[in-house]
Design a protein around this motif. Structure first.
Motif, PDB file in Angstrom:
ATOM      1  N   ALA A   1      26.544  26.824  39.404  1.00  0.00           N
ATOM      2  CA  ALA A   1      25.992  27.410  40.629  1.00  0.00           C
ATOM      3  C   ALA A   1      25.980  28.934  40.576  1.00  0.00           C
ATOM      4  O   ALA A   1      25.100  29.568  41.172  1.00  0.00           O
ATOM      5  CB  ALA A   1      26.789  26.935  41.838  1.00  0.00           C
ATOM      6  N   THR A   2      26.938  29.523  39.881  1.00  0.00           N
ATOM      7  CA  THR A   2      27.034  30.987  39.811  1.00  0.00           C
ATOM      8  C   THR A   2      26.307  31.573  38.607  1.00  0.00           C
ATOM      9  O   THR A   2      26.289  32.797  38.436  1.00  0.00           O
ATOM     10  CB  THR A   2      28.511  31.424  39.756  1.00  0.00           C
ATOM     11  OG1 THR A   2      29.168  30.750  38.665  1.00  0.00           O
ATOM     12  CG2 THR A   2      29.227  31.094  41.055  1.00  0.00           C
TER      13      THR A   2
ATOM     14  N   GLY B   1      31.285  26.397  45.957  1.00  0.00           N
ATOM     15  CA  GLY B   1      30.362  27.453  45.580  1.00  0.00           C
ATOM     16  C   GLY B   1      29.544  28.029  46.717  1.00  0.00           C
ATOM     17  O   GLY B   1      28.887  29.056  46.537  1.00  0.00           O
ATOM     18  N   ARG B   2      29.590  27.435  47.899  1.00  0.00           N
ATOM     19  CA  ARG B   2      28.729  27.899  48.994  1.00  0.00           C
ATOM     20  C   ARG B   2      29.120  29.292  49.487  1.00  0.00           C
ATOM     21  O   ARG B   2      28.249  30.089  49.841  1.00  0.00           O
ATOM     22  CB  ARG B   2      28.774  26.906  50.161  1.00  0.00           C
ATOM     23  CG  ARG B   2      28.044  25.609  49.893  1.00  0.00           C
ATOM     24  CD  ARG B   2      27.837  24.836  51.181  1.00  0.00           C
ATOM     25  NE  ARG B   2      27.147  23.572  50.953  1.00  0.00           N
ATOM     26  CZ  ARG B   2      26.827  22.726  51.926  1.00  0.00           C
ATOM     27  NH1 ARG B   2      27.113  23.028  53.183  1.00  0.00           N
ATOM     28  NH2 ARG B   2      26.214  21.594  51.641  1.00  0.00           N
ATOM     29  N   ALA B   3      30.411  29.554  49.557  1.00  0.00           N
ATOM     30  CA  ALA B   3      30.869  30.855  50.053  1.00  0.00           C
ATOM     31  C   ALA B   3      31.489  31.708  48.951  1.00  0.00           C
ATOM     32  O   ALA B   3      31.894  32.845  49.204  1.00  0.00           O
ATOM     33  CB  ALA B   3      31.875  30.654  51.189  1.00  0.00           C
ATOM     34  N   ALA B   4      31.573  31.183  47.748  1.00  0.00           N
ATOM     35  CA  ALA B   4      32.188  31.906  46.634  1.00  0.00           C
ATOM     36  C   ALA B   4      31.264  33.004  46.129  1.00  0.00           C
ATOM     37  O   ALA B   4      30.041  32.904  46.234  1.00  0.00           O
ATOM     38  CB  ALA B   4      32.520  30.941  45.504  1.00  0.00           C
ATOM     39  N   THR B   5      31.864  34.068  45.577  1.00  0.00           N
ATOM     40  CA  THR B   5      31.079  35.171  45.016  1.00  0.00           C
ATOM     41  C   THR B   5      31.639  35.554  43.651  1.00  0.00           C
ATOM     42  O   THR B   5      32.852  35.561  43.442  1.00  0.00           O
ATOM     43  CB  THR B   5      31.109  36.399  45.931  1.00  0.00           C
ATOM     44  OG1 THR B   5      32.468  36.776  46.200  1.00  0.00           O
ATOM     45  CG2 THR B   5      30.401  36.122  47.246  1.00  0.00           C
TER      46      THR B   5
ATOM     47  N   ALA C   1      31.945  40.746  36.302  1.00  0.00           N
ATOM     48  CA  ALA C   1      32.351  39.529  35.592  1.00  0.00           C
ATOM     49  C   ALA C   1      31.258  39.040  34.643  1.00  0.00           C
ATOM     50  O   ALA C   1      31.506  38.797  33.459  1.00  0.00           O
ATOM     51  CB  ALA C   1      32.719  38.435  36.583  1.00  0.00           C
ATOM     52  N   ALA C   2      30.044  38.891  35.152  1.00  0.00           N
ATOM     53  CA  ALA C   2      28.950  38.426  34.296  1.00  0.00           C
ATOM     54  C   ALA C   2      28.656  39.430  33.191  1.00  0.00           C
ATOM     55  O   ALA C   2      28.411  39.056  32.036  1.00  0.00           O
ATOM     56  CB  ALA C   2      27.699  38.177  35.138  1.00  0.00           C
TER      57      ALA C   2
END
Length: 233
Positions: A129-130, A89-93, A98-99
């Motif tokens: 995390a997102t 999750g550190r570099a994921a977007t 989507a949300a």
């Protein structure tokens, strides 16, 4: 079979390549694992073509790509799990829309489950995390059942957990894995046009429609329709 969203009451949603762009996490964890084992790094394009069929598949393909012996697999697995857990999750977007798309489905009263081939521990941590975990009544990782997508078992079990018939449960994914699982389970399926799909053109997949963003699935009177089926790259 064509999608009739007015007949749907629930959705099963894929994670990597559908909700979240996790390619940078995969690349970073694999490169850290390879460096630990004294092996060369791999190209992001290779990773994009290889994700989607579970961590074991990805790891075996990676070791083969760098010419490592199969005997290294157990060491590589332990190292990869450790590095991915630290980097998850550190570099994921989250993909644009989507949300918002999940919110529209939830507001319409649809019950939602996330079904991914990613290990469940990593999937749940990533969704938390997102900020996407709140949308899902259930999250099933690749280790939840005896078989993974493209086998229909995870979708059938998700339908059971959601209390919805497969024919009334929309599968939303990004790849031929998702479409094949949906076809075998008897679920209608929409694919996003921006995901991974093993490096192949997604519009060549047997699906019921395509959307450029999840919020292109428009909701009206408690039903969804394919607002962006003809758009996208």
């Amino acid at each position: 079979m064509s999608v009739d969203p007015s007949r749907c009451e629930a959705a099963i949603v894929d994670l990597d390549g559908t909700l979240v762009d996790t390619l940078p996490d995969f690349v970073a964890a694999l490169d850290a694992m390879l460096a630990e084992l004294g092996l060369r790094a791999i190209e992001p394009g290779f990773v994009a073509r290889s994700v989607g069929k579970g961590s074991e598949h990805l790891l075996r393909r990676t070791l083969a790509e760098v010419g490592a012996p199969e005997a290294l697999y157990e060491r590589a697995w332990a190292a990869y799990q450790r590095h991915y857990r630290a980097l998850n999750g550190r570099a994921a977007t989250v993909y644009p829309g989507a949300a918002e798309g999940l919110q529209r489905l939830a507001d319409a009263g649809w019950r939602l489950a996330c079904v991914t081939n990613k290990p469940g521990e990593f999937a749940r941590a990533l969704l938390a995390a997102t900020g996407l975990a709140r949308f899902f009544a259930h999250t099933f990782g690749g280790d939840a059942f005896a078989r993974r997508k493209p086998d229909p078992l995870p979708l059938l079990e998700a339908c059971r957990a959601l209390g919805s018939a497969p024919a009334r449960t929309l599968m939303i994914g990004d790849s031929s894995n998702d479409a094949a699982a949906a076809r075998a389970a008897g679920c209608p399926v929409l694919l996003v046009t921006y995901g991974y799909n093993h490096g192949e053109p997604v519009r060549g997949v047997d699906a019921d429609g395509f959307v450029a963003r999840l919020d292109d699935i428009e909701i009206a009177q408690g039903a969804a329709r394919r607002g962006g089926a003809a758009s996208g790259p």
